[in-house]
Motif scaffolding. Structure first.
Motif, PDB file in Angstrom:
ATOM      1  N   LEU A  11     -10.417  -9.866  -5.806  1.00 18.39           N
ATOM      2  CA  LEU A  11     -11.653 -10.485  -5.366  1.00 18.39           C
ATOM      3  C   LEU A  11     -11.328 -11.855  -4.804  1.00 18.39           C
ATOM      4  CD1 LEU A  11     -14.153  -9.754  -8.306  1.00 18.39           C
ATOM      5  CD2 LEU A  11     -13.532  -8.294  -6.368  1.00 18.39           C
ATOM      6  N   ARG A  12     -11.958 -12.182  -3.689  1.00 20.69           N
ATOM      7  CA  ARG A  12     -11.861 -13.528  -3.133  1.00 20.69           C
ATOM      8  C   ARG A  12     -13.236 -13.915  -2.595  1.00 20.69           C
ATOM      9  NH1 ARG A  12     -12.382 -13.182   2.182  1.00 20.69           N
ATOM     10  NH2 ARG A  12     -11.567 -11.403   3.338  1.00 20.69           N
ATOM     11  N   PRO A  13     -13.546 -15.201  -2.516  1.00 25.05           N
ATOM     12  CA  PRO A  13     -14.848 -15.611  -1.992  1.00 25.05           C
ATOM     13  C   PRO A  13     -15.078 -15.077  -0.582  1.00 25.05           C
ATOM     14  CG  PRO A  13     -13.775 -17.451  -3.072  1.00 25.05           C
ATOM     15  CD  PRO A  13     -12.756 -16.356  -2.999  1.00 25.05           C
ATOM     16  N   MET A  14     -16.284 -14.630  -0.329  1.00 24.26           N
ATOM     17  CA  MET A  14     -16.624 -14.114   0.986  1.00 24.26           C
ATOM     18  C   MET A  14     -16.607 -15.232   2.034  1.00 24.26           C
ATOM     19  SD  MET A  14     -20.102 -12.143   2.204  1.00 24.26           S
ATOM     20  CE  MET A  14     -19.722 -10.601   1.376  1.00 24.26           C
ATOM     21  N   GLU A  15     -16.081 -14.899   3.212  1.00 30.21           N
ATOM     22  CA  GLU A  15     -16.066 -15.814   4.349  1.00 30.21           C
ATOM     23  C   GLU A  15     -16.976 -15.275   5.451  1.00 30.21           C
ATOM     24  OE1 GLU A  15     -14.454 -18.594   4.318  1.00 30.21           O
ATOM     25  OE2 GLU A  15     -12.974 -18.359   2.710  1.00 30.21           O
ATOM     26  N   LYS A  16     -17.360 -16.151   6.339  1.00 25.19           N
ATOM     27  CA  LYS A  16     -18.233 -15.739   7.435  1.00 25.19           C
ATOM     28  C   LYS A  16     -17.610 -14.623   8.253  1.00 25.19           C
ATOM     29  CE  LYS A  16     -20.987 -17.617  11.258  1.00 25.19           C
ATOM     30  NZ  LYS A  16     -21.367 -18.857  11.989  1.00 25.19           N
ATOM     31  N   ALA A  17     -16.296 -14.650   8.425  1.00 20.47           N
ATOM     32  CA  ALA A  17     -15.603 -13.622   9.208  1.00 20.47           C
ATOM     33  C   ALA A  17     -15.742 -12.236   8.584  1.00 20.47           C
ATOM     34  CB  ALA A  17     -14.126 -13.990   9.353  1.00 20.47           C
ATOM     35  N   ASP A  18     -15.977 -12.168   7.263  1.00 19.05           N
ATOM     36  CA  ASP A  18     -16.118 -10.881   6.590  1.00 19.05           C
ATOM     37  C   ASP A  18     -17.408 -10.170   6.967  1.00 19.05           C
ATOM     38  OD1 ASP A  18     -13.711 -11.133   5.031  1.00 19.05           O
ATOM     39  OD2 ASP A  18     -14.787 -12.556   3.750  1.00 19.05           O
ATOM     40  N   LEU A  19     -18.373 -10.910   7.476  1.00 21.47           N
ATOM     41  CA  LEU A  19     -19.685 -10.322   7.759  1.00 21.47           C
ATOM     42  C   LEU A  19     -19.632  -9.311   8.903  1.00 21.47           C
ATOM     43  CD1 LEU A  19     -21.977 -13.432   7.302  1.00 21.47           C
ATOM     44  CD2 LEU A  19     -21.475 -11.604   5.675  1.00 21.47           C
ATOM     45  N   GLU A  20     -18.589  -9.369   9.712  1.00 15.09           N
ATOM     46  CA  GLU A  20     -18.460  -8.380  10.782  1.00 15.09           C
ATOM     47  C   GLU A  20     -18.318  -6.980  10.208  1.00 15.09           C
ATOM     48  OE1 GLU A  20     -15.739  -7.420  14.744  1.00 15.09           O
ATOM     49  OE2 GLU A  20     -15.453  -9.287  13.632  1.00 15.09           O
ATOM     50  N   ILE A  21     -17.507  -6.828   9.160  1.00 16.33           N
ATOM     51  CA  ILE A  21     -17.350  -5.506   8.566  1.00 16.33           C
ATOM     52  C   ILE A  21     -18.573  -5.130   7.736  1.00 16.33           C
ATOM     53  CG2 ILE A  21     -16.138  -6.282   6.474  1.00 16.33           C
ATOM     54  CD1 ILE A  21     -14.445  -3.708   6.720  1.00 16.33           C
ATOM     55  N   VAL A  22     -19.227  -6.122   7.104  1.00 19.75           N
ATOM     56  CA  VAL A  22     -20.462  -5.846   6.369  1.00 19.75           C
ATOM     57  C   VAL A  22     -21.524  -5.294   7.314  1.00 19.75           C
ATOM     58  CG1 VAL A  22     -22.367  -6.890   5.077  1.00 19.75           C
ATOM     59  CG2 VAL A  22     -20.013  -7.536   4.554  1.00 19.75           C
ATOM     60  N   ALA A  23     -21.679  -5.933   8.471  1.00 26.06           N
ATOM     61  CA  ALA A  23     -22.645  -5.459   9.463  1.00 26.06           C
ATOM     62  C   ALA A  23     -22.303  -4.042   9.913  1.00 26.06           C
ATOM     63  CB  ALA A  23     -22.674  -6.407  10.656  1.00 26.06           C
ATOM     64  N   LEU A  45     -24.604  -8.510  14.195  1.00 25.37           N
ATOM     65  CA  LEU A  45     -23.789  -9.504  13.503  1.00 25.37           C
ATOM     66  C   LEU A  45     -24.533 -10.826  13.336  1.00 25.37           C
ATOM     67  CD1 LEU A  45     -21.157 -10.403  12.214  1.00 25.37           C
ATOM     68  CD2 LEU A  45     -20.258 -10.868  14.511  1.00 25.37           C
ATOM     69  N   MET A  46     -25.260 -11.260  14.354  1.00 23.97           N
ATOM     70  CA  MET A  46     -25.983 -12.523  14.259  1.00 23.97           C
ATOM     71  C   MET A  46     -27.060 -12.471  13.175  1.00 23.97           C
ATOM     72  SD  MET A  46     -27.932 -14.692  17.258  1.00 23.97           S
ATOM     73  CE  MET A  46     -26.399 -14.766  18.198  1.00 23.97           C
ATOM     74  N   GLN A  47     -27.782 -11.364  13.109  1.00 22.29           N
ATOM     75  CA  GLN A  47     -28.805 -11.204  12.075  1.00 22.29           C
ATOM     76  C   GLN A  47     -28.173 -11.160  10.685  1.00 22.29           C
ATOM     77  OE1 GLN A  47     -30.345  -7.603  13.882  1.00 22.29           O
ATOM     78  NE2 GLN A  47     -32.297  -8.612  14.379  1.00 22.29           N
ATOM     79  N   THR A  48     -27.038 -10.496  10.572  1.00 20.03           N
ATOM     80  CA  THR A  48     -26.342 -10.421   9.290  1.00 20.03           C
ATOM     81  C   THR A  48     -25.873 -11.807   8.859  1.00 20.03           C
ATOM     82  OG1 THR A  48     -25.595  -8.169   9.782  1.00 20.03           O
ATOM     83  CG2 THR A  48     -24.413  -9.365   8.059  1.00 20.03           C
ATOM     84  N   GLU A  49     -25.343 -12.573   9.782  1.00 18.89           N
ATOM     85  CA  GLU A  49     -24.891 -13.926   9.457  1.00 18.89           C
ATOM     86  C   GLU A  49     -26.057 -14.792   8.987  1.00 18.89           C
ATOM     87  OE1 GLU A  49     -22.965 -15.244  12.987  1.00 18.89           O
ATOM     88  OE2 GLU A  49     -21.064 -14.228  12.539  1.00 18.89           O
ATOM     89  N   HIS A  50     -27.201 -14.636   9.611  1.00 12.28           N
ATOM     90  CA  HIS A  50     -28.381 -15.407   9.199  1.00 12.28           C
ATOM     91  C   HIS A  50     -28.816 -15.008   7.789  1.00 12.28           C
ATOM     92  CE1 HIS A  50     -32.140 -17.606   9.501  1.00 12.28           C
ATOM     93  NE2 HIS A  50     -32.786 -16.512   9.121  1.00 12.28           N
ATOM     94  N   ALA A  51     -28.827 -13.704   7.501  1.00  8.32           N
ATOM     95  CA  ALA A  51     -29.268 -13.221   6.197  1.00  8.32           C
ATOM     96  C   ALA A  51     -28.339 -13.659   5.070  1.00  8.32           C
ATOM     97  CB  ALA A  51     -29.383 -11.690   6.217  1.00  8.32           C
TER      98      ALA A  51
END
Length: 211
Positions: A11-23, A45-51
């Motif tokens: 486990l590592r802290p989530m980074e903004k770059a990780d949101l691409e795969i989450v989206a 991706l933009m909506q995911t980053e905002h959320a």
């Protein structure tokens, strides 16, 4: 799709770059509706980053923390975290998501066990809540194995796939986890290990003395 032969995860802290795969994961509408009661529309991706801004941004709020589950070749295979952290009530909600190829492989139960250790031993919380859609048998089996207790059912509270499903609410107290932890550590072999960065914490624990 990750190579499931990898048995070491961290486990590592989530980074903004990780949101691409989450989206990308959440483009699967049916899978999204199985785990998320509030979202039905896939987000870009933009909506995911905002959320997720509070989780990966610099707002300074401490109401949520999210961690990436990463294989030993640094491939992101899931996420786990704490939501609605209350320092007054000393409770939080714990969600987890593991991509399809690794479900029922033992990764999620170890990641959540590690998060319970973090919540109770590091943050000083007293209670963790979770919930699942009544037909999500994977989530049901996971939380039951951890020692969570069913505390109620919200009838027809979760609409998906053209029908209403019940939502099952579960909880686990610090004292419940203290009683369940040692037995779970004995049940889980070390063929799969989830570690918490460089802290030395891992699940299963390094030795029976740690459990």
């Amino acid at each position: 799709m990750p190579d499931t032969s990898h048995r070491q995860f961290k486990l590592r802290p989530m980074e903004k770059a990780d949101l691409e795969i989450v989206a990308r994961w959440f483009q699967d509408v049916r899978d999204l509706a199985l785990f998320d009661r509030t979202t039905r529309i896939p987000q870009n991706l933009m909506q995911t980053e905002h959320a997720w801004d509070d989780a990966v941004g610099v707002s300074g709020r401490n109401e949520r923390c999210w961690f990436v589950i990463e294989s030993d070749d640094r491939e992101t295979v899931g996420v786990v975290g704490l939501e609605s952290i209350s320092p007054f009530n000393r409770d939080a909600v714990i969600p987890v998501f593991v991509e399809k190829s690794l479900r029922r492989q033992g990764v999620a139960v170890r990641a959540v066990a590690l998060m319970l250790d973090f919540a109770f031993q590091q943050l000083g919380l007293n209670r963790i809540t979770s919930y699942y859609r009544s037909d999500n048998l994977g989530s049901r089996d996971l939380i039951s194995r951890l020692g969570c207790q069913v505390e109620g059912t919200l009838r027809q509270a979760w609409f998906a796939d053209g029908q209403f499903h019940d939502m099952v609410v579960v909880g686990i107290l610090q004292q419940d986890w203290a009683e369940r932890r040692a037995a779970l550590a004995q049940e889980l072999d070390r063929e799969i290990v989830v570690s918490f960065g460089a802290t030395g914490w891992s699940w299963p624990p390094e030795s029976n003395a740690d459990s």
